[in-house]
Design a protein around this motif. Structure first.
Motif, PDB file in Angstrom:
ATOM      1  N   GLU A 170     -30.997  16.955 -86.966  1.00  0.00           N
ATOM      2  CA  GLU A 170     -29.658  16.480 -87.310  1.00  0.00           C
ATOM      3  C   GLU A 170     -28.701  16.989 -86.247  1.00  0.00           C
ATOM      4  O   GLU A 170     -28.636  18.199 -86.001  1.00  0.00           O
ATOM      5  CB  GLU A 170     -29.226  17.052 -88.673  1.00  0.00           C
ATOM      6  CG  GLU A 170     -29.850  16.370 -89.854  1.00  0.00           C
ATOM      7  CD  GLU A 170     -29.379  16.975 -91.179  1.00  0.00           C
ATOM      8  OE1 GLU A 170     -28.506  17.869 -91.157  1.00  0.00           O
ATOM      9  OE2 GLU A 170     -29.901  16.554 -92.211  1.00  0.00           O
ATOM     10  N   ASP A 171     -27.999  16.072 -85.632  1.00  0.00           N
ATOM     11  CA  ASP A 171     -26.960  16.482 -84.698  1.00  0.00           C
ATOM     12  C   ASP A 171     -25.641  16.510 -85.441  1.00  0.00           C
ATOM     13  O   ASP A 171     -25.245  15.532 -86.059  1.00  0.00           O
ATOM     14  CB  ASP A 171     -26.893  15.520 -83.508  1.00  0.00           C
ATOM     15  CG  ASP A 171     -28.044  15.756 -82.548  1.00  0.00           C
ATOM     16  OD1 ASP A 171     -28.659  16.838 -82.625  1.00  0.00           O
ATOM     17  OD2 ASP A 171     -28.328  14.870 -81.734  1.00  0.00           O
ATOM     18  N   VAL A 172     -24.988  17.629 -85.381  1.00  0.00           N
ATOM     19  CA  VAL A 172     -23.760  17.834 -86.127  1.00  0.00           C
ATOM     20  C   VAL A 172     -22.630  18.052 -85.128  1.00  0.00           C
ATOM     21  O   VAL A 172     -22.787  18.806 -84.167  1.00  0.00           O
ATOM     22  CB  VAL A 172     -23.888  19.090 -87.024  1.00  0.00           C
ATOM     23  CG1 VAL A 172     -22.628  19.305 -87.837  1.00  0.00           C
ATOM     24  CG2 VAL A 172     -25.091  18.965 -87.943  1.00  0.00           C
ATOM     25  N   VAL A 204     -34.520  20.171 -89.701  1.00  0.00           N
ATOM     26  CA  VAL A 204     -34.564  20.172 -91.166  1.00  0.00           C
ATOM     27  C   VAL A 204     -35.913  19.629 -91.616  1.00  0.00           C
ATOM     28  O   VAL A 204     -36.437  18.690 -91.006  1.00  0.00           O
ATOM     29  CB  VAL A 204     -33.434  19.276 -91.734  1.00  0.00           C
ATOM     30  CG1 VAL A 204     -33.378  19.360 -93.248  1.00  0.00           C
ATOM     31  CG2 VAL A 204     -32.095  19.641 -91.125  1.00  0.00           C
TER      32      VAL A 204
END
Lengths: 387, 262
Positions: free
Chosen positions: A290-292, A305
């Motif tokens: 997941e790129d946040v 994750v």
């Protein structure tokens, strides 16, 4: 871990457990082990030996897990709970890196921050099935050309205390998968818990120099031959008390030949595709990233994750998901776990811990599904042979 | 470059979802620094004229006027995001879809003839194209921030559509079904809440609506195994997301008129 000549087994009394905790903590380890929480025996950080689940056992069945009080004070008298050591060594969420866009006199640059120093865990109470599961994760996550940095960091720093199994659960089948209730490698220390005659004690074997070092700091005495034999007998007898059996003869072939089996429809009618089986499995290792970004757009993080082959996004390629039906997703999971894992990693992906059976809300039983697939293939072959 | 504009719209709803925007207390100033909040009547009576870059739409369509109004909202919105169970699945007011709305109004209102309403409550997507549906009753604050943040930088929001079970296991919750026999809608419910109820030893109530591929028959079997009566199973699926097609199917698998035999 380096092998040394095997020293003679020692005995630790129950009163020696606090010293074991001290010895581990003194070496910088955070002790992780079984404890009672929310009606189950979970894996958690332990502040002291008093948090171990003394006197608690469990009853498992397909889709069912219940704590039960034991008639003795055993701390390790329970089969696999909802978590495995995967939660510690291959955590559900891990930050891989973060980056900041910094604007200064020299213009805009990206500053990357790597992963933090890995924590050092002492894993206390690792069942032999789970020792094997860790060995499988080692192969998967560090055995190739690109070792997983999060796993490697945590694994290299880990101290493993196996506890042999004397009471398998109703959903256990480690012996079918080539394992057993005894531990012969993959640990720093191996304990066998004895509570007979009100004498609560542990037979301890050392597997590594590090293990010997810790044991030297714990009050112990030489184990007499009768006690060692008694412990070995209890472990050996446990092998005969597995609640489940997996028919493993030609398993990879069976699954390959079952590709178009009508049985997948039957499983899919019961399967919720909820992903619980993969989450509790001690060897299911799949993750997504997941790129946040934050609201300013100047700070970004990449997180890894846990993912599951039961999620639609897992097989999403341009234009859609490859495995949309429940049939194809269950088939994928079981075929990889029991079949193609051999081709990929040189072993089965299943150690027979039974977690996927107990924690499936629909009570789907991997051993039963394999038995059904096998008998259906046999039946089909028999029908073909008829004139 | 001008800041992108944000508008918030209300249809048949309780306002809880749009208030989630105000609940973003720590991040609210950061949002206001990146987005021009052009229309948000819960926060300010000042309304800037459209068109708007992003519209957050709360509520379901229950009147003929609203069915017209949502078309105008769509026309003046570059990106339209529905927020919450009402906008995405018709809300609890979609219970009327399974009943006679005139009978309801005759019981509830002193002057039912004042009430002008449609026979059904329907989600926004039944009327106009929707760019993204954010689930929940109410929506999750972090997910709202994620959608706004993703829209700002032009990436796909990280909003997984798998089951709540993923979140339970990632969080370390003990499964309330397997360990306690508690009825739980988690296996068929869309993730997003962070497995809030199971973390407090309660079954999932399905606030976030159906997950991507819910198995109705298997879920009803699970609930029956926990000892739930058929009528209760029907009610479990007829709450905030009653109008979601998958939850309609789930409520129909159960047999509402059968009582528990014991």
């Amino acid at each position: 871990m380096t092998g040394t000549a095997t020293p003679a087994p020692r005995l630790i009394d129950i009163d020696g457990l606090p010293a074991l905790f001290e010895a581990l903590r003194g070496r910088g380890y955070t002790v992780v082990g079984p404890t009672v929480r929310d009606g189950a025996i979970v894996v958690a950080e332990l502040a002291s030996a008093a948090e171990l689940p003394f006197g608690w056992g469990v009853e498992t069945e397909a889709g069912r897990y219940r704590l039960r009080e034991r008639s003795d004070t055993a701390a390790f008298g329970h089969s696999a709970g909802p978590q495995s050591w995967k939660t510690v060594l291959h955590p559900a969420r891990a930050k891989l890196w973060s980056a900041d866009r910094v604007t200064g006199s020299a213009g805009t640059s990206i500053v990357e921050t790597g992963a933090a120093e890995p924590p050092r865990y002492a894993l206390l109470g690792v069942r032999p099935c789970d020792v094997r599961a860790i060995g499988i994760l080692d192969q998967v996550l560090t055995g190739g050309r690109h070792a997983d940095p999060v796993y490697r960091g945590r694994r290299d720093g880990a101290f493993v205390i196996a506890v042999e199994c004397t009471e398998p659960g109703a959903t256990c089948f480690c012996t079918s998968m080539g394992g057993g209730p005894g531990a012969d490698s993959g640990f720093d220390l191996a304990l066998t818990e004895l509570t007979d005659g009100g004498d609560h004690r542990f037979v301890v074997r050392t597997g590594t120099a590090a293990g010997a070092g810790v044991l030297a700091d714990v009050p112990s005495r030489a184990a007499d031959e009768a006690t060692v034999r008694h412990a070995a007998t209890a472990v050996a007898e446990a092998a005969g008390h597995m609640g489940r059996t997996m028919p493993t003869q030609g398993l990879p072939r069976l699954l390959a030949d079952s590709r178009e089996s009508p049985h997948w429809d039957d499983v899919a009618s019961r399967c919720l595709t909820c992903g619980n089986c993969t989450m509790v499995c001690p060897t299911c290792f799949c993750t997504t990233t997941e790129d946040v970004t934050d609201l300013t757009g100047d700070h970004a993080e990449r997180w890894r994750v846990w993912d599951s082959c039961f999620a639609l996004d897992f097989s999403y390629l341009h234009g859609g998901s490859v495995r949309t039906s429940g049939q194809s997703r269950y088939r994928q999971w079981i075929t990889h776990k029991l079949g193609t894992w051999h081709d990929q990693f040189g072993s089965s992906g299943c150690v027979g811990c039974g977690r996927c059976i107990a924690w499936c809300p629909a009570g789907i039983d991997i051993t039963q599904e394999v038995s059904t697939l096998a008998s259906m293939l046999e039946q089909a072959a028999a029908d073909e042979d008829k004139p | 470059m001008d800041m992108p504009t944000l508008a918030v719209w209300k249809f048949a709803s309780c306002d809880g979802c749009q208030l989630t925007l105000l609940d973003c207390e720590d991040e609210l100033l950061a949002i206001a620094g990146r987005v021009k909040i052009a229309r948000f009547t819960e926060a300010s009576s000042e309304i800037l004229p459209g068109p708007y870059d992003v519209s957050l739409v709360e509520g379901s369509i229950t009147t003929a006027d609203d069915a017209e109004r949502i078309r105008r909202v769509r026309e003046m919105s570059r990106t339209l995001v529905t927020i919450g169970a009402c906008a995405s699945a018709g809300g609890v007011q979609a219970l009327r879809n399974f009943a006679d709305v005139e009978e309801f109004t005759s019981v509830v209102y002193a002057r039912p003839d004042y009430i002008s309403t449609l026979a059904t409550s329907t989600p926004i997507a039944a009327h106009v194209d929707v760019d993204f549906e954010l689930h929940g009753c109410p929506i999750d604050r972090r997910q709202l921030l994620e959608v706004i943040t993703a829209l700002l930088v032009g990436r796909k929001p990280n909003i997984p559509a798998h089951s709540v079970c993923f979140e339970c296991k990632q969080r370390g919750n003990v499964c309330v079904v397997a360990a306690h026999g508690t009825p739980c809608l988690g296996p068929v419910t869309h993730a997003g809440c962070g497995a809030l109820c199971p973390a407090h030893h309660r079954g999932c109530y399905g606030c976030f609506g159906p997950m991507e591929t819910p198995n109705a028959a298997a879920q009803v079997g699970l609930l029956r195994a926990t000892g739930m009566a058929e009528a209760d199973i029907v009610r479990a699926f007829r709450t905030f997301n009653a109008g979601a097609p998958a939850f309609i199917e789930l409520s129909q698998v159960a047999r509402p008129h059968e009582r528990r035999s014991e």
